[in-house]
Design a protein around this motif. Structure first.
Motif, mmCIF file in Angstrom:
data_model
loop_
_atom_site.group_PDB
_atom_site.id
_atom_site.type_symbol
_atom_site.label_atom_id
_atom_site.label_comp_id
_atom_site.label_asym_id
_atom_site.label_seq_id
_atom_site.Cartn_x
_atom_site.Cartn_y
_atom_site.Cartn_z
ATOM 1 N N GLY A 1 47.715 47.401 32.503
ATOM 2 C CA GLY A 1 46.398 47.661 31.936
ATOM 3 C C GLY A 1 45.301 47.449 32.961
ATOM 4 O O GLY A 1 45.522 46.882 34.032
ATOM 5 N N PHE A 2 44.132 47.915 32.599
ATOM 6 C CA PHE A 2 42.984 47.797 33.486
ATOM 7 C C PHE A 2 42.329 46.438 33.344
ATOM 8 O O PHE A 2 42.447 45.777 32.324
ATOM 9 C CB PHE A 2 41.973 48.911 33.201
ATOM 10 C CG PHE A 2 42.518 50.280 33.471
ATOM 11 C CD1 PHE A 2 43.033 50.604 34.716
ATOM 12 C CD2 PHE A 2 42.530 51.248 32.488
ATOM 13 C CE1 PHE A 2 43.548 51.864 34.976
ATOM 14 C CE2 PHE A 2 43.032 52.515 32.731
ATOM 15 C CZ PHE A 2 43.550 52.817 33.983
ATOM 16 N N SER A 3 41.610 46.050 34.380
ATOM 17 C CA SER A 3 40.974 44.743 34.428
ATOM 18 C C SER A 3 39.493 44.892 34.777
ATOM 19 O O SER A 3 39.159 45.402 35.855
ATOM 20 C CB SER A 3 41.671 43.883 35.489
ATOM 21 O OG SER A 3 40.871 42.791 35.863
ATOM 22 N N ALA A 4 38.639 44.416 33.885
ATOM 23 C CA ALA A 4 37.208 44.405 34.171
ATOM 24 C C ALA A 4 36.905 43.499 35.361
ATOM 25 O O ALA A 4 35.993 43.780 36.139
ATOM 26 C CB ALA A 4 36.426 43.962 32.936
ATOM 27 N N GLU A 5 37.683 42.423 35.517
ATOM 28 C CA GLU A 5 37.460 41.510 36.645
ATOM 29 C C GLU A 5 37.740 42.202 37.974
ATOM 30 O O GLU A 5 36.967 42.061 38.924
ATOM 31 C CB GLU A 5 38.334 40.251 36.500
ATOM 32 C CG GLU A 5 37.930 39.351 35.360
ATOM 33 C CD GLU A 5 38.406 39.855 33.982
ATOM 34 O OE1 GLU A 5 39.354 40.674 33.906
ATOM 35 O OE2 GLU A 5 37.793 39.449 32.974
#
Length: 142
Positions: free
Chosen positions: A47-51
């Motif tokens: 999954g993608f990570s905003a961090e």
């Protein structure tokens, strides 16, 4: 209990999470496309990570084509909700944050055009699908 199962399945597949995070079906489709590419490039993709997206946005990065742009924030400011300024021309750049610019990341051709140009300028290479998704995820929540 069933909504929790549906939400968990959506998180694994990306669709529901992308739509929830972005609020726009076109942005969700773009993110879903990057998720499929990322999974193909990196089987362990979870999954993608905003961090990670924030780190990409703020930099600094070495190896970019332009020394004046070691980060996206060089032109777009450290506040993605603010209007940026092109480093060379001085022209205003609309905010990157979706909260301030709801149409941001909704045109697939425009998104790819910007990534193709700006990743080389900032990173010195093309962005990966995971980096693109992380970047959009970060700015979709800003």
């Amino acid at each position: 209990m069933k909504p929790m199962i549906v939400l968990a399945a959506a998180a694994v597949l990306g669709t529901g999470v992308a739509l929830a995070a972005s609020g726009d079906p076109e942005r969700a489709r773009i993110l879903d496309g990057y998720a499929a590419q990322a999974k193909a490039q990196l089987p362990a993709f979870a999954g993608f990570s905003a961090e990670r997206g924030q780190a990409l946005f703020l930099g600094p990065h070495a190896g970019g084509k332009l020394a004046e742009t070691p980060a996206c924030a060089s032109c777009h400011t450290r506040d993605p909700a603010a209007t940026g300024r092109h480093y060379k021309t001085g022209r205003d750049i609309p905010p990157m944050a979706v909260s301030a610019n709801p149409k941001r990341f909704t045109d697939p051709a425009e998104v790819e055009k910007r990534f193709e140009r700006d990743c080389v300028n900032v990173l010195g290479r093309a962005c990966t699908a995971r980096e693109k998704g992380d970047f959009i995820t970060f700015l979709s929540n800003r």
